[in-house]
Design a protein around this motif. Structure first.
Motif, PDB file in Angstrom:
ATOM      1  N   THR A  74      -2.315  13.339  -5.518  1.00  0.00           N
ATOM      2  CA  THR A  74      -0.930  12.879  -5.379  1.00  0.00           C
ATOM      3  C   THR A  74      -0.826  11.375  -5.589  1.00  0.00           C
ATOM      4  N   ALA A  75      -1.767  10.621  -5.018  1.00  0.00           N
ATOM      5  CA  ALA A  75      -1.765   9.173  -5.186  1.00  0.00           C
ATOM      6  C   ALA A  75      -1.905   8.804  -6.657  1.00  0.00           C
ATOM      7  N   GLU A  76      -2.774   9.509  -7.378  1.00  0.00           N
ATOM      8  CA  GLU A  76      -2.972   9.221  -8.800  1.00  0.00           C
ATOM      9  C   GLU A  76      -1.692   9.505  -9.585  1.00  0.00           C
ATOM     10  N   GLU A 128       0.824  -1.218   0.000  1.00  0.00           N
ATOM     11  CA  GLU A 128       0.000   0.000   0.000  1.00  0.00           C
ATOM     12  C   GLU A 128       0.856   1.264   0.000  1.00  0.00           C
ATOM     13  N   PRO A 129       1.707   1.445  -1.013  1.00  0.00           N
ATOM     14  CA  PRO A 129       2.665   2.556  -0.994  1.00  0.00           C
ATOM     15  C   PRO A 129       2.036   3.932  -1.146  1.00  0.00           C
ATOM     16  N   PHE A 130       0.748   3.999  -1.511  1.00  0.00           N
ATOM     17  CA  PHE A 130       0.122   5.306  -1.724  1.00  0.00           C
ATOM     18  C   PHE A 130      -0.949   5.613  -0.681  1.00  0.00           C
ATOM     19  N   VAL A 131      -0.995   4.811   0.372  1.00  0.00           N
ATOM     20  CA  VAL A 131      -1.985   5.037   1.423  1.00  0.00           C
ATOM     21  C   VAL A 131      -1.704   6.362   2.122  1.00  0.00           C
ATOM     22  N   SER A 132      -2.733   7.050   2.567  1.00  0.00           N
ATOM     23  CA  SER A 132      -2.694   8.311   3.315  1.00  0.00           C
ATOM     24  C   SER A 132      -2.322   9.519   2.456  1.00  0.00           C
ATOM     25  N   LEU A 133      -2.118   9.327   1.156  1.00  0.00           N
ATOM     26  CA  LEU A 133      -1.877  10.461   0.273  1.00  0.00           C
ATOM     27  C   LEU A 133      -3.208  11.026  -0.209  1.00  0.00           C
ATOM     28  N   ASP A 134      -3.232  12.317  -0.545  1.00  0.00           N
ATOM     29  CA  ASP A 134      -4.454  12.866  -1.129  1.00  0.00           C
ATOM     30  C   ASP A 134      -4.664  12.245  -2.507  1.00  0.00           C
ATOM     31  N   GLY A 135      -5.892  12.293  -2.981  1.00  0.00           N
ATOM     32  CA  GLY A 135      -6.252  11.597  -4.216  1.00  0.00           C
ATOM     33  C   GLY A 135      -5.410  11.984  -5.411  1.00  0.00           C
ATOM     34  N   HIS A 180       0.673   6.630 -11.725  1.00  0.00           N
ATOM     35  CA  HIS A 180       1.137   6.775 -13.112  1.00  0.00           C
ATOM     36  C   HIS A 180       2.660   6.693 -13.187  1.00  0.00           C
ATOM     37  N   LEU A 181       3.354   7.303 -12.239  1.00  0.00           N
ATOM     38  CA  LEU A 181       4.816   7.233 -12.221  1.00  0.00           C
ATOM     39  C   LEU A 181       5.290   5.800 -12.003  1.00  0.00           C
TER      40      LEU A 181
END
Length: 246
Positions: A167-169, A158-165, A173-174
């Motif tokens: 930034t996570a998106e 879950e490397p994108f947990v707690s990020l705003d939508g 993509h990166l």
């Protein structure tokens, strides 16, 4: 562990994993959990919070050896394993570039990382320290550290947990951009179905605790065609195959 063939470079067969709670109660986290991830495939472990996804990754990373069963990791190529966790786990007294290079074998610590830093938008951040980074940039540095090693197996928790939508998106993509440049066998833990549909070739759907595999959802649509409209169709297909799973 025995070498694994090209058809199934990652094979998992965890018979049972139990632990004791703080109250001394025995809790079964995993029970008869079996699945495979093919060579060069990006797979997602999807399941509800607390079902045992992270526990599974800890076992595969060798961080938890108290279980019954077995697993086989990829062999061949670099034989290296990389992991990206929920927290970036960067050394605060090292710069971004130093953190990335420390993960490399000694013989590769002078390798050219310009392309990787450019792709992840870190070219101007290489001399900064973790305290000078936003959480999103720190997560980018963690991705750079993992991919710099050119691993045979990549685990993501879950490397994108707690990020705003937004930034996570961007980071999703990166991640796809870097992974597509050098596809490696990858297994990512998530409880976000839309994220799994965007990133993966296959989704391994887990039950509530004790986790076992409910089934596999093959995302056959090429990633470049996964528009919002196409993703809505994939969501419909997923819910038809797995009613009640969100």
């Amino acid at each position: 562990m025995q070498p694994v063939g090209a058809v199934a470079p990652l094979r998992v067969d965890i018979v049972e994993k139990t632990f004791r709670s703080a109250q001394g109660v025995s809790v079964t986290a995993l029970k008869n959990l079996s699945f495979e991830v093919r060579q060069g495939e990006f797979a997602c472990l999807l399941g509800p919070s607390g079902c045992g996804k992270t526990t599974t990754l800890r076992i595969l990373l060798g961080l938890d050896r108290q279980f019954s069963g077995s697993f086989q990791l990829p062999e061949g190529g670099s034989n290296r394993i990389a992991a990206v966790f929920q927290e970036p786990t960067l050394l605060p007294w090292r710069t971004v570039e130093q953190n990335v290079r420390l993960a490399l074998p000694k013989g590769l610590r002078a390798k050219n990382l310009d392309g990787l830093f450019d792709t992840l938008g870190l070219a101007g951040m290489r001399s900064l320290y973790p305290a000078e980074l936003s959480l999103g940039l720190a997560r980018r540095a963690a991705l750079a550290r993992a991919f710099a090693t050119e691993p045979a197996m990549l685990f993501l928790d879950e490397p994108f947990v707690s990020l705003d939508g937004r930034t996570a998106e961007q980071l999703r993509h990166l991640l796809l951009t870097v992974w597509s440049a050098r596809p490696t066998t990858a297994l990512m833990v998530t409880h976000n179905l839309t994220e799994a549909l965007m990133l993966s070739d296959r989704i391994i759907v887990l039950s509530p605790r004790p986790a076992h595999v409910l089934g596999i959802f093959d995302v056959r649509l090429p990633r470049q065609h996964r528009s919002p409209e196409a993703t809505s169709d994939l969501l419909l297909s997923f819910h038809q195959q797995f009613p009640g799973v969100t």
